[in-house]
Scaffold this motif. Structure first.
Motif, PDB file in Angstrom:
ATOM      1  N   CYS A  46       0.865  -1.181   0.000  1.00 35.76           N
ATOM      2  CA  CYS A  46       0.000   0.000   0.000  1.00 35.76           C
ATOM      3  C   CYS A  46       0.896   1.224   0.000  1.00 35.76           C
ATOM      4  O   CYS A  46       2.121   1.082   0.078  1.00 35.76           O
ATOM      5  CB  CYS A  46      -0.921  -0.011   1.232  1.00 35.76           C
ATOM      6  SG  CYS A  46      -0.019   0.110   2.787  1.00 35.76           S
ATOM      7  N   ALA A  47       0.314   2.398  -0.089  1.00 35.44           N
ATOM      8  CA  ALA A  47       1.125   3.599  -0.260  1.00 35.44           C
ATOM      9  C   ALA A  47       2.130   3.816   0.889  1.00 35.44           C
ATOM     10  O   ALA A  47       3.271   4.180   0.651  1.00 35.44           O
ATOM     11  CB  ALA A  47       0.224   4.821  -0.423  1.00 35.44           C
ATOM     12  N   ARG A  48       1.695   3.597   2.127  1.00 34.96           N
ATOM     13  CA  ARG A  48       2.592   3.825   3.272  1.00 34.96           C
ATOM     14  C   ARG A  48       2.791   2.523   4.048  1.00 34.96           C
ATOM     15  O   ARG A  48       2.365   2.406   5.197  1.00 34.96           O
ATOM     16  CB  ARG A  48       1.991   4.892   4.211  1.00 34.96           C
ATOM     17  CG  ARG A  48       1.775   6.268   3.578  1.00 34.96           C
ATOM     18  CD  ARG A  48       3.061   7.057   3.495  1.00 34.96           C
ATOM     19  NE  ARG A  48       3.588   7.423   4.796  1.00 34.96           N
ATOM     20  CZ  ARG A  48       3.279   8.562   5.431  1.00 34.96           C
ATOM     21  NH1 ARG A  48       2.448   9.413   4.893  1.00 34.96           N
ATOM     22  NH2 ARG A  48       3.816   8.824   6.615  1.00 34.96           N
ATOM     23  N   PRO A  49       3.446   1.555   3.433  1.00 34.36           N
ATOM     24  CA  PRO A  49       3.513   0.220   4.050  1.00 34.36           C
ATOM     25  C   PRO A  49       4.284   0.195   5.369  1.00 34.36           C
ATOM     26  O   PRO A  49       3.931  -0.561   6.279  1.00 34.36           O
ATOM     27  CB  PRO A  49       4.232  -0.619   2.992  1.00 34.36           C
ATOM     28  CG  PRO A  49       5.045   0.369   2.218  1.00 34.36           C
ATOM     29  CD  PRO A  49       4.221   1.627   2.187  1.00 34.36           C
TER      30      PRO A  49
END
Lengths: 158, 189
Positions: A30-33
């Motif tokens: 996801c974008a901010r893993p």
């Protein structure tokens, strides 16, 4: 042998252990893993990033990322073994280590004593690599291709 | 087999070097390739779904963590009992991998392999005893092959464009080469 050296000294604290034990798979896509994974570990995003960097620096982690299924990508892969006379072990180990297609190489206590994994980007190149190694060493190489995987959960605890 | 475009391969190559350690790593991966963060996420998710990629996370060098007694236990088993024996072996939590492999007539009768990664050899041998007992008459024969030395365990990264190289887990390793897969496949074969 060249390469990344493992630091002589390192000490893992509880958070490091939680990272090692909890993050050997399932990293969020996801974008901010790092933020998401950090949350489940009870630490901050930046702290997780720094700690993973430190595990790499210490040589505990070789890499942060996925494992690849060589065959699904059109590659060739097999475990192979040879019976290397004691006096030639260093020489053959060096040769295998210098062969880019050889991924792992272990000396084991048995008459077939040198066990290594060969990976090629194209499946059709596998045989050629094995033949070349046989020709170079003058020793027979026994390939043991995997026919089925029953299990794959190599997760080690720290 | 997954159809991979040249762009896909470049993305896999980049991923192989390791996920950038920054807050938005997928965006960072895509940038030099002209791929949006969204496009990178979609591709990686589909590769994880179809098995091209697996176990996304920390790739650990077990030796460095003290797991230095590594035994490959090979079994000779009747083909129609293979699956049953595999089920028995994989029921033990200390069995980390289990594969069926082709035997070589006259030379190597063993057709089922499992790995135990342990801290000390005596304990691993105890664990092997437990496997043998549980296997009972399912197995005709077995051998335990401890690793004496690790010369190479798939190391860090190697690219076909640059030079560099391979584990799924171990140390004296960086050699040079140009095989992407060898650097990324981790502990499996």
């Amino acid at each position: 042998m060249t390469g990344k050296r493992v630091r002589e000294t390192f000490s893992l604290d509880d958070i490091d252990r939680r990272i090692i034990n909890g993050l050997q798979g399932g990293f969020p896509i996801c974008a901010r893993p790092f933020a998401r994974a950090a949350k489940t570990l009870g630490i901050g995003e930046q702290e997780l990033i720094e700690r993973i960097g430190r595990l790499e620096e210490w040589g505990i982690a070789s890499r942060f990322g996925p494992l690849y299924n060589a065959e699904a990508m059109g590659g060739g892969v097999t475990l192979a073994a040879m019976a290397v006379p004691e006096l030639r072990i260093a020489e053959i180990a060096r040769l295998l280590n210098e062969t880019p297609e050889v991924a792992h190489n272990y000396l084991r206590d048995f008459d077939l004593n040198m066990w290594f994994v060969v990976l090629t980007e194209r499946a059709e190149d596998l045989e050629g690599v094995l033949a070349r190694l046989e020709a170079t060493t003058g020793l027979p190489i026994y390939p043991f291709p995997k026919e089925r995987s029953y299990f794959l959960e190599l997760k080690l605890e720290a | 087999m997954t159809e991979l475009t040249p762009l896909d391969r470049r993305l896999l190559d980049a991923l192989c070097r390791g996920l950038p350690l920054e807050p938005r790593p997928y965006a960072a991966l895509g940038r030099p390739l002209g791929l949006s963060e969204e496009a990178v996420l979609t591709r990686i998710q589909s590769w994880l779904r179809d098995g091209t990629l697996k176990r996304f996370g920390v790739v650990v060098r077990h030796h460095e963590l003290g797991w230095s007694a590594n035994a490959m236990v090979v079994w000779q088993v009747d083909p129609d009992r293979l699956d049953r024996l595999a089920a028995v072996l994989t029921g033990f939590p200390f069995v980390t991998l289990c594969y069926r492999r082709r035997p070589i007539p006259e030379r190597w009768p063993f057709n089922l392999y499992c790995m135990i990664h342990g801290v000390d050899r005596a304990r691993v041998l105890d664990q092997v005893d437990r496997l043998v007992e549980a296997a009972g008459s399912l197995a005709q024969n077995h051998r335990v092959l401890f690793s004496r030395r690790r010369f190479k365990q798939c190391g860090p990264v190697m690219r076909h464009v640059e030079t560099s190289e391979p584990i799924p887990q171990n140390p004296e390793e960086i050699t040079t080469g140009r095989n992407r897969l060898a650097s990324c496949a981790g502990g499996e074969a």
